[in-house]
Design a protein around this motif. Sequence first.
Motif, short mmCIF file in Angstrom:
data_model
loop_
_atom_site.label_atom_id
_atom_site.label_comp_id
_atom_site.label_asym_id
_atom_site.label_seq_id
_atom_site.Cartn_x
_atom_site.Cartn_y
_atom_site.Cartn_z
N THR A 213 0.84 -1.20 0.00
CA THR A 213 0.00 0.00 0.00
C THR A 213 0.87 1.25 0.00
N VAL A 214 0.67 2.11 -0.98
CA VAL A 214 1.36 3.40 -1.03
C VAL A 214 0.30 4.48 -1.26
N SER B 1 2.84 -2.36 6.44
CA SER B 1 3.25 -2.55 5.05
C SER B 1 2.76 -1.39 4.18
N THR B 2 2.58 -0.23 4.81
CA THR B 2 2.07 0.95 4.13
C THR B 2 3.13 2.05 4.07
N GLY C 13 -0.78 3.90 12.77
CA GLY C 13 0.26 2.88 12.86
C GLY C 13 1.26 2.84 11.73
N VAL C 14 1.18 3.79 10.79
CA VAL C 14 2.16 3.86 9.71
C VAL C 14 3.45 4.46 10.25
N LYS D 34 8.42 5.76 6.82
CA LYS D 34 7.87 5.33 5.53
C LYS D 34 7.02 6.42 4.89
N ILE D 35 7.05 7.62 5.46
CA ILE D 35 6.32 8.76 4.90
C ILE D 35 7.34 9.66 4.21
N LEU D 36 7.33 9.69 2.89
CA LEU D 36 8.36 10.36 2.11
C LEU D 36 7.93 11.76 1.68
#
Length: 297
Positions: A174-175, A264-265, A287-288, A292-294
């Motif tokens: 998931t993106v 997995s996000t 919970g992300v 992983k936040i670009l």
Amino acid sequence: MSVLSFTQLHPITLHSHAHFSPSPFPMSILRRLNLNLPNHRLRRRFATISAAVRQDTTVWTPAPLSQIEPAAESLFHVTIDVSDAPDLATSHTRAGQYLQLKVANSPKPSFLAIASAPKLAISRGVFEFLVKSVAGSTAEALCALKKGDVVEITQAMGNGFDISRIDPPEKFGTVLVFATGSGISPIRSLIESGFGANKRSDVRVYYGARNLQRMAYQDRFKAWESSGVKIVPVLSQPDNTWTGESGFVQAAFKRAKEISSPLSTGAILCGQKEMAEEVTSILVADGVSAEKILKNF
């Protein structure tokens, strides 16, 4: 893109035991130093003068416009020919990078995100941009130019979007992508340079604009979706015929949510600061991982 300007200052640190070569400053400057100042104030004054007289090392290269045309209301497609400047072309290595641009008789440079994929600079010798014309800005002056006019640009800079942080695609299925206004330009670069969207189970682009007249790249949506990207247009001021998402992109996402596995996000953000902050808070609360936040800045 918003127009910014700055002077990069790199103050030097002076030590009482340092050995100096002959002064690089004219005597007229040195005479204005108050030598009766305490040492720490003298050092500070010396460092300030050092920074002020140091020349700007930014390298500017002239390049002609090969295309300029409307992209949407207040937005323009701008293409710059860099075929005669291979160093510029090869400097664009990752989606999300930007460069500085100057227009004749406009004192402030503009920072512009590159909208084209890095491979386009190599294969066709061009940089493409989505430019918002803002009254009184260098961007407005740029958008008033015509094909063949020459501007000055720097090499591509910035780290861009580090997609390695959400790879391999099979692990980060998931993106979630969020963009507002002209912030869609580096997202276009990302989509068209490929980040394994077709190998991921859920890739959504929440793209916010005031209305459809202000939404660029609508002609590319079909191709983007064929590459595995779902486009979710969000209009903040739609007309009465609009049946899609409305309001701000963060509100539209909050209504939908649908994050099946936060671990997995990944997410990619570009646009208004308030939007980026609110989306980040929502994702982290769900919970992300913040890693992983670009962002491209």
